[in-house]
Design an enzyme around this catalytic site. Structure first.
Site, PDB file in Angstrom:
ATOM      1  N   ASN A 257      -1.982 -11.137  -4.026  1.00 34.05           N
ATOM      2  CA  ASN A 257      -1.808 -12.481  -4.321  1.00 34.05           C
ATOM      3  C   ASN A 257      -0.744 -12.987  -3.384  1.00 34.05           C
ATOM      4  O   ASN A 257       0.551 -12.567  -3.908  1.00 34.05           O
ATOM      5  CB  ASN A 257      -1.787 -13.006  -5.685  1.00 34.05           C
ATOM      6  CG  ASN A 257      -3.214 -12.920  -6.214  1.00 34.05           C
ATOM      7  OD1 ASN A 257      -4.225 -13.372  -5.748  1.00 34.05           O
ATOM      8  ND2 ASN A 257      -3.337 -12.261  -7.393  1.00 34.05           N
TER       9      ASN A 257
ATOM     10  N   ARG B 188      -9.479  10.264 -12.489  1.00 37.00           N
ATOM     11  CA  ARG B 188      -8.999  10.719 -11.233  1.00 37.00           C
ATOM     12  C   ARG B 188      -8.279   9.084 -10.648  1.00 37.00           C
ATOM     13  O   ARG B 188      -7.952   9.117  -9.522  1.00 37.00           O
ATOM     14  CB  ARG B 188      -9.816  10.845 -10.419  1.00 37.00           C
ATOM     15  CG  ARG B 188     -10.411  12.454 -10.670  1.00 37.00           C
ATOM     16  CD  ARG B 188     -11.565  12.788  -9.477  1.00 37.00           C
ATOM     17  NE  ARG B 188     -11.309  12.674  -8.081  1.00 37.00           N
ATOM     18  CZ  ARG B 188     -12.232  12.284  -7.279  1.00 37.00           C
ATOM     19  NH1 ARG B 188     -13.471  11.770  -7.823  1.00 37.00           N
ATOM     20  NH2 ARG B 188     -11.794  11.802  -6.043  1.00 37.00           N
ATOM     21  N   LYS B 189      -8.410   8.028 -11.681  1.00 45.05           N
ATOM     22  CA  LYS B 189      -8.027   6.645 -11.163  1.00 45.05           C
ATOM     23  C   LYS B 189      -6.920   6.580 -11.543  1.00 45.05           C
ATOM     24  O   LYS B 189      -6.511   6.171 -12.889  1.00 45.05           O
ATOM     25  CB  LYS B 189      -9.255   5.515 -11.526  1.00 45.05           C
ATOM     26  CG  LYS B 189     -10.571   5.907 -11.078  1.00 45.05           C
ATOM     27  CD  LYS B 189     -11.454   4.744 -11.512  1.00 45.05           C
ATOM     28  CE  LYS B 189     -11.820   4.949 -13.091  1.00 45.05           C
ATOM     29  NZ  LYS B 189     -13.094   4.186 -13.412  1.00 45.05           N
TER      30      LYS B 189
ATOM     31  N   ASP C 260       0.927  -1.148  -0.225  1.00 45.50           N
ATOM     32  CA  ASP C 260      -0.032   0.030   0.038  1.00 45.50           C
ATOM     33  C   ASP C 260       0.820   1.348  -0.019  1.00 45.50           C
ATOM     34  O   ASP C 260       0.777   2.142  -0.809  1.00 45.50           O
ATOM     35  CB  ASP C 260      -0.959   0.108   1.171  1.00 45.50           C
ATOM     36  CG  ASP C 260      -1.865   1.122   0.970  1.00 45.50           C
ATOM     37  OD1 ASP C 260      -2.371   1.366   2.330  1.00 45.50           O
ATOM     38  OD2 ASP C 260      -2.216   1.651   0.173  1.00 45.50           O
TER      39      ASP C 260
ATOM     40  N   LYS D 212       2.150 -15.779  -3.062  1.00 48.35           N
ATOM     41  CA  LYS D 212       2.583 -16.579  -3.804  1.00 48.35           C
ATOM     42  C   LYS D 212       3.203 -17.671  -2.774  1.00 48.35           C
ATOM     43  O   LYS D 212       3.088 -18.776  -3.072  1.00 48.35           O
ATOM     44  CB  LYS D 212       3.239 -16.409  -5.120  1.00 48.35           C
ATOM     45  CG  LYS D 212       2.449 -15.097  -5.800  1.00 48.35           C
ATOM     46  CD  LYS D 212       1.279 -15.572  -6.632  1.00 48.35           C
ATOM     47  CE  LYS D 212       1.735 -16.429  -7.675  1.00 48.35           C
ATOM     48  NZ  LYS D 212       0.335 -16.450  -8.498  1.00 48.35           N
TER      49      LYS D 212
HETATM   50  C1  LIG Z   1       4.532  10.474   6.958  1.00 51.79           C
HETATM   51  C2  LIG Z   1       5.712  11.463   6.725  1.00 51.79           C
HETATM   52  C3  LIG Z   1       5.728  12.115   5.383  1.00 51.79           C
HETATM   53  C4  LIG Z   1       4.907  11.230   4.350  1.00 51.79           C
HETATM   54  C5  LIG Z   1       4.904  11.909   3.039  1.00 51.79           C
HETATM   55  C6  LIG Z   1       4.370  11.352   2.135  1.00 51.79           C
HETATM   56  C7  LIG Z   1       4.943   9.936   1.391  1.00 51.79           C
HETATM   57  C8  LIG Z   1       4.287   8.705   1.812  1.00 51.79           C
HETATM   58  C9  LIG Z   1       3.366   8.405   0.890  1.00 51.79           C
HETATM   59  C10 LIG Z   1       2.549   7.352   1.497  1.00 51.79           C
HETATM   60  C11 LIG Z   1       1.442   6.720   0.469  1.00 51.79           C
HETATM   61  C12 LIG Z   1       0.006   6.450   1.273  1.00 51.79           C
HETATM   62  C13 LIG Z   1      -0.128   5.000   1.519  1.00 51.79           C
HETATM   63  C14 LIG Z   1      -1.331   4.866   2.457  1.00 51.79           C
HETATM   64  C15 LIG Z   1      -2.571   5.262   1.577  1.00 51.79           C
HETATM   65  C16 LIG Z   1      -3.683   4.733   2.307  1.00 51.79           C
HETATM   66  O1  LIG Z   1      -3.630   4.073   2.988  1.00 51.79           O
HETATM   67  S1  LIG Z   1      -5.381   5.671   2.349  1.00 51.79           S
HETATM   68  C17 LIG Z   1      -6.218   5.215   3.335  1.00 51.79           C
HETATM   69  C18 LIG Z   1      -7.296   4.024   3.046  1.00 51.79           C
HETATM   70  N1  LIG Z   1      -8.004   4.671   2.055  1.00 51.79           N
HETATM   71  C19 LIG Z   1      -9.107   5.290   2.356  1.00 51.79           C
HETATM   72  O2  LIG Z   1      -9.282   5.435   3.657  1.00 51.79           O
HETATM   73  C20 LIG Z   1     -10.016   5.739   1.331  1.00 51.79           C
HETATM   74  C21 LIG Z   1     -11.537   5.745   1.765  1.00 51.79           C
HETATM   75  N2  LIG Z   1     -12.289   6.044   0.523  1.00 51.79           N
HETATM   76  C22 LIG Z   1     -12.437   7.233   0.343  1.00 51.79           C
HETATM   77  O3  LIG Z   1     -12.113   8.396   0.895  1.00 51.79           O
HETATM   78  C23 LIG Z   1     -13.356   7.552  -1.074  1.00 51.79           C
HETATM   79  O4  LIG Z   1     -13.853   6.296  -1.357  1.00 51.79           O
HETATM   80  C24 LIG Z   1     -12.189   7.846  -2.280  1.00 51.79           C
HETATM   81  C25 LIG Z   1     -11.453   6.649  -2.436  1.00 51.79           C
HETATM   82  C26 LIG Z   1     -11.329   9.175  -2.099  1.00 51.79           C
HETATM   83  C27 LIG Z   1     -12.985   7.908  -3.664  1.00 51.79           C
HETATM   84  O5  LIG Z   1     -14.129   8.799  -3.103  1.00 51.79           O
HETATM   85  P1  LIG Z   1     -14.615  10.127  -4.336  1.00 51.79           P
HETATM   86  O6  LIG Z   1     -13.580  10.930  -4.381  1.00 51.79           O
HETATM   87  O7  LIG Z   1     -15.938  10.466  -3.795  1.00 51.79           O
HETATM   88  O8  LIG Z   1     -14.544   9.488  -5.542  1.00 51.79           O
HETATM   89  P2  LIG Z   1     -15.776   8.343  -6.167  1.00 51.79           P
HETATM   90  O9  LIG Z   1     -16.461   9.466  -7.279  1.00 51.79           O
HETATM   91  O10 LIG Z   1     -16.179   7.637  -5.178  1.00 51.79           O
HETATM   92  O11 LIG Z   1     -14.894   7.472  -7.017  1.00 51.79           O
HETATM   93  C28 LIG Z   1     -14.172   8.219  -8.381  1.00 51.79           C
HETATM   94  C29 LIG Z   1     -14.057   6.812  -9.296  1.00 51.79           C
HETATM   95  O12 LIG Z   1     -13.361   5.692  -8.573  1.00 51.79           O
HETATM   96  C30 LIG Z   1     -14.016   4.740  -8.824  1.00 51.79           C
HETATM   97  N3  LIG Z   1     -14.031   4.046  -7.297  1.00 51.79           N
HETATM   98  C31 LIG Z   1     -13.858   4.192  -6.095  1.00 51.79           C
HETATM   99  N4  LIG Z   1     -13.505   3.379  -5.310  1.00 51.79           N
HETATM  100  C32 LIG Z   1     -13.602   2.563  -6.065  1.00 51.79           C
HETATM  101  C33 LIG Z   1     -13.123   0.780  -5.733  1.00 51.79           C
HETATM  102  N5  LIG Z   1     -12.958   0.591  -4.430  1.00 51.79           N
HETATM  103  N6  LIG Z   1     -13.106   0.185  -6.686  1.00 51.79           N
HETATM  104  C34 LIG Z   1     -13.226   0.396  -7.980  1.00 51.79           C
HETATM  105  N7  LIG Z   1     -13.694   1.689  -8.238  1.00 51.79           N
HETATM  106  C35 LIG Z   1     -13.801   2.622  -7.247  1.00 51.79           C
HETATM  107  C36 LIG Z   1     -15.420   5.422  -8.688  1.00 51.79           C
HETATM  108  O13 LIG Z   1     -16.157   4.142  -9.495  1.00 51.79           O
HETATM  109  C37 LIG Z   1     -15.266   6.509  -9.698  1.00 51.79           C
HETATM  110  O14 LIG Z   1     -15.168   5.904 -10.951  1.00 51.79           O
HETATM  111  P3  LIG Z   1     -15.578   6.618 -12.277  1.00 51.79           P
HETATM  112  O15 LIG Z   1     -17.203   6.729 -11.878  1.00 51.79           O
HETATM  113  O16 LIG Z   1     -15.049   8.235 -11.945  1.00 51.79           O
HETATM  114  O17 LIG Z   1     -15.096   5.885 -13.502  1.00 51.79           O
END
Ligand SMILES: CCCCCCCCCCCCCCCC(=O)SCCNC(=O)CCNC(=O)[C@H](O)C(C)(C)COP(=O)(O)OP(=O)(O)OC[C@H]1O[C@@H](n2cnc3c(N)ncnc32)[C@H](O)[C@@H]1OP(=O)(O)O
Length: 233
Positions: free
Chosen positions: A176, A199-200, A154, A178
């Site tokens: 997966n 946005r995907k 992730d 393996k």
């Molecule tokens: C710390 C020190 C400094 C760090 C400095 C940074 C460096 C370090 C980087 C680390 C990197 C981060 C690594 C951790 C990243 C997490 O772990 S993030 C935490 C886990 N994820 C979450 O909590 C997200 C929860 N879900 C959400 O908030 C919302 O569902 C989302 C994902 C933001 C999307 O919501 P939305 O903006 O309302 O968009 P929405 O219209 O629902 O969907 C947009 C499109 O995606 C599609 N879609 C949405 N969900 C899905 C799905 N599950 N399956 C398929 N299609 C989907 C929709 O069908 C739609 O497709 P189209 O109609 O446009 O074709």
């Protein structure tokens, strides 16, 4: 000794909050934070991890590869910018707690959790993450917990998606398993960006052994680019 993440800290999304909404920087702003950079060799690193790290640092010499620094905490400023840009409701964690909060993969004592370093190839547009899973990541006796591998996937795929598309959140991961990966062994994660649709961002990776003879895990991820002003909660 505190090493600054600043000098080479990858571009971070900084939303310049303003009353009534936030203007999201179209690309990135570099933010100076002085924190320990964890993506550097430590005594707990194995010889294999150290050798691989040195090989990739050599690749960085001509500028075609870049080591991505990795700190363990978000600054209060970044917390404020991010929550102002994307969260309308109040969230339980308070600013004064942020200084104690840690980035999960960087919340273990040295050598006991996730030891990793990521390298970004600008030409090939891919990340290689070198990592060693510590003793506190055990699942079945002597092997890494599947959830630990998912965490690293992730984080690595999320970093790739962030580099390709700015502020993103994980919408879906498919993994997966393996082969079981031994505790304290070294793995190499190779990512690729498969496609972008609106946005995907669709990214994928695998985790291989150092000798590339074993594929431990394969993963794909869907990351959604966050829309300025469209609050998530
Ligand atoms: C710390 C020190 C400094 C760090 C400095 C940074 C460096 C370090 C980087 C680390 C990197 C981060 C690594 C951790 C990243 C997490 O772990 S993030 C935490 C886990 N994820 C979450 O909590 C997200 C929860 N879900 C959400 O908030 C919302 O569902 C989302 C994902 C933001 C999307 O919501 P939305 O903006 O309302 O968009 P929405 O219209 O629902 O969907 C947009 C499109 O995606 C599609 N879609 C949405 N969900 C899905 C799905 N599950 N399956 C398929 N299609 C989907 C929709 O069908 C739609 O497709 P189209 O109609 O446009 O074709």
């Amino acid at each position: 000794m505190l090493r600054s993440c600043a000098a080479r800290l990858r571009p971070l999304l900084v939303a310049h909050g303003r009353p009534g909404g936030a203007r999201l920087t179209s690309t990135f702003s570099f933010e100076e934070v002085t924190q320990k950079d964890h993506a550097l060799p430590k005594p707990s690193w194995s010889k294999d991890l150290r050798l691989l790290f040195d090989q990739f640092m050599k690749k960085c010499e001509d500028g075609s590869w870049e080591r991505l620094p990795s700190c363990s905490r978000h600054s209060v400023q970044r917390f404020q910018n991010f929550t102002k840009a994307f969260f309308s409701g109040s969230i339980p964690v308070k600013e004064e707690q942020i200084s104690q909060a840690k980035f999960f993969p960087r919340s273990f004592e040295d050598g006991l959790g996730f030891e990793y370093a990521m390298f970004w190839s600008k030409d090939e547009k891919r990340i290689v993450c070198l990592f060693q899973g510590g003793l506190y990541l055990q699942g079945i006796p002597g092997f890494l917990h599947g959830g630990a591998l998912v965490t690293l996937i992730d984080t690595t795929l999320g970093t790739h998606a962030m580099l390709a598309g700015g502020a993103v959140m994980t919408a879906n991961l498919s993994i997966n398993f393996k082969r079981p990966m031994p505790l304290c062994s070294v793995g190499v994660i190779n990512t690729q960006l498969d496609k972008i649709e609106g946005r995907k961002l669709f990214v994928s990776c695998n985790i291989q052994s150092v000798d590339e003879k074993t594929v431990y895990t394969e993963g794909t991820g869907l990351f959604i680019k966050l829309e300025p002003g469209k609050t998530l909660v």
